[in-house]
Design an enzyme around this catalytic site. Structure first.
Site, PDB file in Angstrom:
ATOM      1  N   LYS A 133      38.995  52.006  40.295  1.00  0.00           N
ATOM      2  CA  LYS A 133      37.795  51.448  40.923  1.00  0.00           C
ATOM      3  C   LYS A 133      37.859  51.508  42.451  1.00  0.00           C
ATOM      4  O   LYS A 133      38.927  51.652  43.028  1.00  0.00           O
ATOM      5  CB  LYS A 133      37.588  50.017  40.437  1.00  0.00           C
ATOM      6  CG  LYS A 133      36.703  49.968  39.212  1.00  0.00           C
ATOM      7  CD  LYS A 133      35.284  50.432  39.527  1.00  0.00           C
ATOM      8  CE  LYS A 133      34.479  50.659  38.265  1.00  0.00           C
ATOM      9  NZ  LYS A 133      33.252  51.394  38.450  1.00  0.00           N
ATOM     10  N   ASP A 157      45.023  52.368  46.913  1.00  0.00           N
ATOM     11  CA  ASP A 157      45.932  52.069  45.808  1.00  0.00           C
ATOM     12  C   ASP A 157      46.959  53.193  45.780  1.00  0.00           C
ATOM     13  O   ASP A 157      46.625  54.327  45.453  1.00  0.00           O
ATOM     14  CB  ASP A 157      45.131  52.008  44.497  1.00  0.00           C
ATOM     15  CG  ASP A 157      46.013  51.692  43.291  1.00  0.00           C
ATOM     16  OD1 ASP A 157      47.246  51.806  43.406  1.00  0.00           O
ATOM     17  OD2 ASP A 157      45.453  51.339  42.239  1.00  0.00           O
ATOM     18  N   TYR A 177      36.666  59.424  36.429  1.00  0.00           N
ATOM     19  CA  TYR A 177      37.204  58.089  36.657  1.00  0.00           C
ATOM     20  C   TYR A 177      38.631  58.163  37.188  1.00  0.00           C
ATOM     21  O   TYR A 177      39.489  58.787  36.583  1.00  0.00           O
ATOM     22  CB  TYR A 177      37.186  57.253  35.365  1.00  0.00           C
ATOM     23  CG  TYR A 177      37.691  55.856  35.619  1.00  0.00           C
ATOM     24  CD1 TYR A 177      36.928  54.975  36.388  1.00  0.00           C
ATOM     25  CD2 TYR A 177      38.926  55.434  35.162  1.00  0.00           C
ATOM     26  CE1 TYR A 177      37.398  53.705  36.675  1.00  0.00           C
ATOM     27  CE2 TYR A 177      39.399  54.158  35.443  1.00  0.00           C
ATOM     28  CZ  TYR A 177      38.618  53.301  36.198  1.00  0.00           C
ATOM     29  OH  TYR A 177      39.083  52.045  36.491  1.00  0.00           O
TER      30      TYR A 177
HETATM   31  C1  F6R Z   1      40.862  49.327  36.700  1.00  0.00           C
HETATM   32  C2  F6R Z   1      42.143  49.933  36.392  1.00  0.00           C
HETATM   33  C3  F6R Z   1      42.794  49.590  35.119  1.00  0.00           C
HETATM   34  C4  F6R Z   1      43.097  50.829  34.266  1.00  0.00           C
HETATM   35  C5  F6R Z   1      43.750  50.464  32.929  1.00  0.00           C
HETATM   36  C6  F6R Z   1      44.151  51.695  32.125  1.00  0.00           C
HETATM   37  O1  F6R Z   1      40.423  49.726  37.965  1.00  0.00           O
HETATM   38  O2  F6R Z   1      42.670  50.701  37.171  1.00  0.00           O
HETATM   39  O3  F6R Z   1      42.072  48.646  34.396  1.00  0.00           O
HETATM   40  O4  F6R Z   1      41.910  51.544  34.043  1.00  0.00           O
HETATM   41  O5  F6R Z   1      44.905  49.684  33.137  1.00  0.00           O
HETATM   42  O6  F6R Z   1      44.984  52.469  32.917  1.00  0.00           O
HETATM   43  P1  F6R Z   1      45.708  53.787  32.405  1.00  0.00           P
HETATM   44  O7  F6R Z   1      44.641  54.686  31.874  1.00  0.00           O
HETATM   45  O8  F6R Z   1      46.372  54.314  33.634  1.00  0.00           O
HETATM   46  O9  F6R Z   1      46.682  53.355  31.342  1.00  0.00           O
HETATM   47 MG    MG Z   2      45.695  50.977  40.378  1.00  0.00          MG
HETATM   48 MG    MG Z   3      42.847  48.317  42.835  1.00  0.00          MG
END
Ligand code: F6R
Ligand code: MG
Ligand code: MG
Length: 375
Positions: free
Chosen positions: A233, A13, A230
């Site tokens: 994923k 990513d 974290y």
């Molecule tokens: C799941 C993922 C998204 C983010 C969510 C919050 O793998 O990447 O669900 O966790 O969009 O993202 P932030 O914290 O960057 O606003």
């Molecule tokens: Mg992403």
């Molecule tokens: Mg992804």
């Protein structure tokens, strides 16, 4: 000895359009340019660039073997360049999975996910590669078990004499960094005892038992364990080999006739139904999902993805098919049932799994306000 062919599927990513939704065209352009140059130089034989939601996927065929320094450097440099472009365009999460600064030998443990398989080409070698978004390593345990160990799913385990010998599974314990090989059908119950715990154990490789023919390889990288927090994923990838004494392409795809539940989805903190989709629908929307998976089929021919008359790799977009409409419908029905539960388990992951998410910062703040209960 005949020359061996390596199939490398490496993903990362590197940044996404409109949140964690999809890889936009300019990032594809970067990847296509660098891989085209590498093909012209003879480093790789040919390639196909695609996306699973916000993950940029590099499918490369070459003859340099697995964990090859030059191939992994090519992938790393491609991701670094694409991340630079993402940063310049202010795309979201630019460089998200590039967890280490400097490349050292291969990309394993640096953020990108890798599935690789070195094969001796059979007379005809059909391959299916899978890539999923908004889910974790371990999400392929269930379909891999169905494909290579479950006679109720793969008829060939019963009907084809070449499969009666069974298959061997390498299972990685992602928490303790160790692995074990189990043989089915003899050790099927032991295998299930481990791989049912998808948050900890992940099948990394499968071989046919009587001749050790490699049949499947999948990425088992746990981003949270590399980063210690974290960071999005794992979004795993997998390569499966089919036909002629192995599960047929249709048996490799049969486990996806119904949706099943995986860990990931919004904030990597929820159970969600996996939805098989064609490349056109390979983008995550509702509640950052539902988690999606694409499957691409091709033939390996003389070290390459078999080309068409114009010299382009021939790729079959296998889930772009009404036959998977039922699974997609089930996925949305199950998605709506789970979302009605909001932040209550089992919609949300168990507190053990939540240890690797940002909720720890929230709980940390409450910690000091807890007072002992006086009898
Ligand atoms: C799941 C993922 C998204 C983010 C969510 C919050 O793998 O990447 O669900 O966790 O969009 O993202 P932030 O914290 O960057 O606003
Ligand atoms: Mg992403
Ligand atoms: Mg992804």
């Amino acid at each position: 000895m005949s020359k061996k062919t390596t199939i490398s599927l490496i993903k990362c990513d590197v940044g996404s359009l409109a949140g964690h939704h999809v890889v936009p065209k300019p990032l594809f352009n970067v990847a296509e340019k660098t891989l085209k140059e590498a093909a012209e130089k003879g480093l790789i034989n040919n390639f196909f660039v695609f996306n699973a939601g916000d993950d940029l996927e590099l499918l490369m065929l070459h003859e340099r073997g697995e964990k090859n320094n030059e191939i992994h450097k090519l992938a790393w440099d491609t991701f670094t360049q694409a991340a630079g472009k993402a940063l310049e365009m202010k795309l979201y999460g630019a460089g998200q999975d590039l967890l280490k600064n400097a490349f050292s030998g291969n990309v394993c443990g640096m953020g990108p996910g890798v599935a690789e398989m070195e094969i001796e080409e059979r007379a005809s070698d059909p391959i299916v590669v899978f890539a999923a978004d908004k889910t974790s390593a371990g999400s392929f345990n269930y379909p891999l078990f169905r494909m290579f160990a479950d006679p109720m799913s793969t008829a060939g385990l019963v009907i084809d004499p070449h499969m009666l010998c069974g298959f061997k599974f390498e299972v990685v314990d992602t928490l303790e960094d160790k692995s074990i090989i189990l043989k089915c059908p003899e050790e099927m119950y032991e295998l299930l005892a481990l791989i049912g715990s998808v948050g900890r154990y992940a099948i990394s490789r499968v071989w046919r038992a009587n001749d050790d023919l490699i049949c499947a390889a999948s990425s088992v990288t746990k981003l949270s364990l590399i980063a210690g927090k974290y960071v999005g994923k794992d979004d795993p990838v997998m390569i499966a080999r089919a036909q002629h004494g192995l599960p047929a392409v249709g048996e490799i795809l049969a486990p996806f006739m119904h949706s099943y539940f995986v860990q990931g989805w919004m904030r990597g903190s929820h159970w969600g139904p996996l939805m098989p989709v064609g490349l056109k629908a390979s983008k995550c929307t509702v509640f950052d999902g539902p988690p999606r998976i694409v499957a691409l089929g091709f033939q390996v021919a003389n070290g390459k993805i078999a080309n068409d008359d114009e010299g382009n790799p021939m790729i079959a977009d296998l889930f772009d098919d009404p036959a998977f409409a039922l699974a997609r419908h089930e996925a949305m029905q199950n998605a709506s049932t789970l979302r009605r539960m909001g932040e209550f388990e089992p919609a949300r992951l168990s507190s053990e799994e939540m240890e690797y998410t940002t909720i720890q910062q929230v709980l940390g703040k409450l910690g000091e306000r807890f007072k002992p209960i006086k009898e």
